[in-house]
Design a protein around this motif. Sequence first.
Motif, short mmCIF file in Angstrom:
data_model
loop_
_atom_site.label_atom_id
_atom_site.label_comp_id
_atom_site.label_asym_id
_atom_site.label_seq_id
_atom_site.Cartn_x
_atom_site.Cartn_y
_atom_site.Cartn_z
N TRP A 393 11.42 -2.58 -5.03
CA TRP A 393 10.48 -3.55 -4.47
C TRP A 393 11.02 -4.99 -4.41
O TRP A 393 10.96 -5.65 -3.38
CB TRP A 393 9.15 -3.51 -5.24
N ASP A 428 9.83 2.16 -4.55
CA ASP A 428 8.49 1.57 -4.59
C ASP A 428 7.80 1.89 -3.27
O ASP A 428 8.11 2.91 -2.61
CB ASP A 428 8.60 0.06 -4.86
N ASP A 429 6.92 1.05 -2.82
CA ASP A 429 6.15 1.29 -1.59
C ASP A 429 7.08 1.39 -0.38
O ASP A 429 8.14 0.76 -0.35
CB ASP A 429 5.21 0.09 -1.40
N TYR A 474 6.36 6.06 -5.84
CA TYR A 474 5.24 5.12 -5.87
C TYR A 474 4.10 5.65 -5.02
O TYR A 474 4.33 6.25 -3.96
CB TYR A 474 5.74 3.80 -5.30
N CYS A 482 -0.55 -0.83 -1.25
CA CYS A 482 -0.65 -2.28 -1.01
C CYS A 482 0.08 -2.66 0.28
O CYS A 482 -0.29 -3.61 0.95
CB CYS A 482 -0.06 -3.07 -2.18
N GLY A 483 1.12 -1.93 0.63
CA GLY A 483 1.88 -2.24 1.84
C GLY A 483 1.28 -1.58 3.08
O GLY A 483 1.88 -1.64 4.16
N LYS A 508 4.88 5.38 -10.15
CA LYS A 508 4.16 4.10 -10.28
C LYS A 508 2.92 4.23 -9.42
O LYS A 508 3.01 4.49 -8.22
CB LYS A 508 5.05 2.95 -9.80
N ASP A 510 -0.38 2.51 -8.06
CA ASP A 510 -0.77 1.12 -7.84
C ASP A 510 -2.17 1.03 -7.22
O ASP A 510 -2.40 1.48 -6.10
CB ASP A 510 0.29 0.51 -6.90
N CYS A 549 -0.32 0.69 -12.51
CA CYS A 549 -0.17 -0.65 -11.94
C CYS A 549 -1.54 -1.08 -11.43
O CYS A 549 -2.03 -0.53 -10.44
CB CYS A 549 0.86 -0.59 -10.81
N TYR A 551 -2.48 -4.54 -12.51
CA TYR A 551 -2.37 -5.99 -12.76
C TYR A 551 -3.10 -6.44 -14.03
O TYR A 551 -3.41 -7.62 -14.18
CB TYR A 551 -2.82 -6.78 -11.51
N ARG A 569 1.16 -2.25 -16.02
CA ARG A 569 1.40 -3.65 -15.67
C ARG A 569 0.31 -4.49 -16.31
O ARG A 569 -0.86 -4.13 -16.29
CB ARG A 569 1.36 -3.79 -14.15
N ASP A 573 1.95 -9.87 -9.64
CA ASP A 573 3.37 -9.71 -9.30
C ASP A 573 4.21 -10.91 -9.73
O ASP A 573 3.80 -12.06 -9.59
CB ASP A 573 3.53 -9.55 -7.78
N MET A 605 8.79 -6.40 -13.01
CA MET A 605 10.23 -6.09 -12.96
C MET A 605 11.11 -7.33 -13.02
O MET A 605 10.65 -8.45 -12.82
CB MET A 605 10.48 -5.30 -11.69
C1 GLA Z 1 1.78 -4.43 -5.49
C2 GLA Z 1 2.56 -4.22 -6.78
C3 GLA Z 1 4.04 -4.47 -6.52
C4 GLA Z 1 4.53 -3.54 -5.44
C5 GLA Z 1 3.69 -3.71 -4.17
C6 GLA Z 1 4.02 -2.65 -3.13
O1 GLA Z 1 1.82 -5.76 -5.09
O2 GLA Z 1 2.08 -5.06 -7.79
O3 GLA Z 1 4.78 -4.28 -7.71
O4 GLA Z 1 4.49 -2.22 -5.90
O5 GLA Z 1 2.29 -3.60 -4.46
O6 GLA Z 1 3.26 -2.79 -1.97
#
Ligand code: GLA
Length: 756
Positions: A393, A428-429, A474, A482-483, A508, A510, A549, A551, A569, A573, A605
Amino acid sequence: MNLKILHLVFLVATGIVLSAQGSSLRKIPLDQGWVFNPSDDPAFADVGLNDETWRPIRVDINWDAQGQKELIGYAWYRLRFSLPKEIRDADKLKEGVLLALGKVDDGDQVFLNGEFLGQNGRTFAPGTKPPEFRTGPWDLERVYRLAMDDPRIKWGQENLIAVRVANPNGAGGMHGKGSRFMRLVGLIDFVDFQSDMTPFTFQGNEVVKSFDLVNRSTSNAMTGTLIIEAKELVSGKKVIQNRKNIDIAPSERMTVNLQLGQREEACGISYQIVFKDGETCEYREESPYILTPPAPSSPRINGATLFGAKPGKPFLYTVAASGDRPMVFSASGLPDGLTINAQTGIITGTTPARGTYKVKITAKNAKGEAVRDLEIVSGDRLALTPPMGWNSWNCWGLAVNEEKVVASARNFVEKGLRDHGWTYINIDDGWEIAGASPDPKRDGDGNILVNNKFPDMARLGRRIHDLGLKFGIYSSPGPLTCGGYTGSYQHEQNDANSYASWGVDYLKYDWCSYRRIAKDTSLTELKKPYEVMRDALAKVDRDIVLSICQYGMGNVWEWGDSVGGQLWRTTNDIADTWESMSDIGFSQVDNAPYAKPGSWNDPDMLVIGWVGWGPNLHPTRLKPDEQDTHVSLWCLLSAPLLIGCDLTRLDPFTLNLITNDEVLAINQDSSGKQAYPKIKEGQIQVWVKDLHDGGNAVGIFNLGDAVTDFEVNFEDLGIKGQKKLRDLWRQKDIDLLKGKHSVRIAPHGVVLLKVI
Ligand code: GLA
């Protein structure tokens, strides 16, 4: 004339940090007087709208810090200010004005006097229809450049800025310590110190750099004096003092060469340009250094000494050992069902029945032999030491693809990172089919489909495992990640099965769009999606680490373990700035009692090396001392260590940061304890972590901007009767005098010690 200092982070074509001076630029501050409305209406951009009932708000800290903790969605900020005609009349360069608005979390659209101006710091032509946006680059300084005669500017009148903010999760709103303003574009805005994109290198032991200073103006020459000064930060020793006239024609460049010699600490370097008309600008940076001696050529066994796996599941553990190859590995006491590959040190097979198995690992090469104990615990718990690996990511963001993941895995091996315990290769995403894509998201059986950047996940899993590494992936419990890619909602078992069939070892998971599914933010609702995935993972024939994840919502550290997570987490971020890294790192206190083998607080990270969250990377904006602090603190915190950079571009400093076995051993210590801050005195903080051997790791951090002396008395830290003191970054014993030790610490730097 009264010279004002403008500290600005200004992004032109590249991302340079300029501290500029010059009253000729006619700056109007826009930091105060903003009002706020936590809802969404296109009419909020209108000049005529009555906003008297809107509440005043600060724009240097996010809205969460101002009583809007749960605000997810859209909100608006407005500011009225007057724009004297005198500014327009003072413009000599004819390059227009700049509007700087600081940072916005996550995405934003900006309207000037009712007209759309741009989004995420980019200007769009008058009359342009606002493009759709979901989230934005939350850590980017928003800077707009406008022509002097842009019809959206009202000279000699009151002007209105309206900012529409989108926040899909976590903290939100305008924020950032930099200032907001409008001012004339000056020559300083065309200076491109490409130093920020050109890392230092080491020629032998000498620190050197060669970079271009570019004049980005197409019509004005850059004429003046360039003053370069370099001095060691801690000792104060002057290294370079140099001044020369420059005359760089429009669109031309000159090369700057810098030779700092052999250094054991950072030099602070300043490049200052004094223009003929009196404007000045300055770029500052700090040089890297190598503190740690190279690993010996004889074998040394590194990495975790404790490894958890579940009975009857496929087993994979790679002995991490530095030293010359070829090396021959053997293991005594390995339980039935497990074998070690003598050439690679990779242990595979099927995890034995419940129990603790004490194994002796031997690694031999032409220079010698190393022997070390490994405890294999067959039971219910995984990740008995914090996971160490790479995640896509912070470097590639959604631009990740199979080739980049394979390159990372290969680099783990070729650059010797595997020999220091680095294990996970996590995507990740961005591997799934896009949620908005018209293509089917799942096959007829409900199995998730990958996008064309990841044509064959099982093949990718095999390539990673063949190298003795582990494979991470992920997803989100919501319909979308999130993406904006497809999430696992209502297909959790399908997805767990797919992961198992691809050889996935780590997930992971999220929160993201699950906020639309959760009825509220009660603990029951916060826990539910993780319980569902925990149960789905329990049904597959693999050990899959569950990384939560969300937050930190609902103090996840208090219950993350109970919903099947091995790590969670604790924050929003991270970004590659001192502000972000230190705010996160030094606030990990309340969660400390919950860290233990198999249960880790995850402050996000690592932001070292080349990062970028997309296709275009840049060297981390953390200075070398800040990076020492980052890695030292994450090790003390027993935080998962996930490198988030391009591993094909590892410079000697970054490699040194992630291959110091004595530092990594603090992170991987089998006691699983998290450090606590024991002393806070001025800008100094001393953090102490208990280790399994009765020793303590002690980090003395300087959070301030000045070099600081500090004497640590170990009794004040509750450490009594200690005999040995060791500097872990330098791997050197230190004489211990009467239980005290004096240190001099660089700004934002650290001294990391082990006391026993
Ligand atoms: C969130 C997570 C990040 C990452 C993005 C991917 O923001 O906190 O660590 O995984 O999504 O879209």
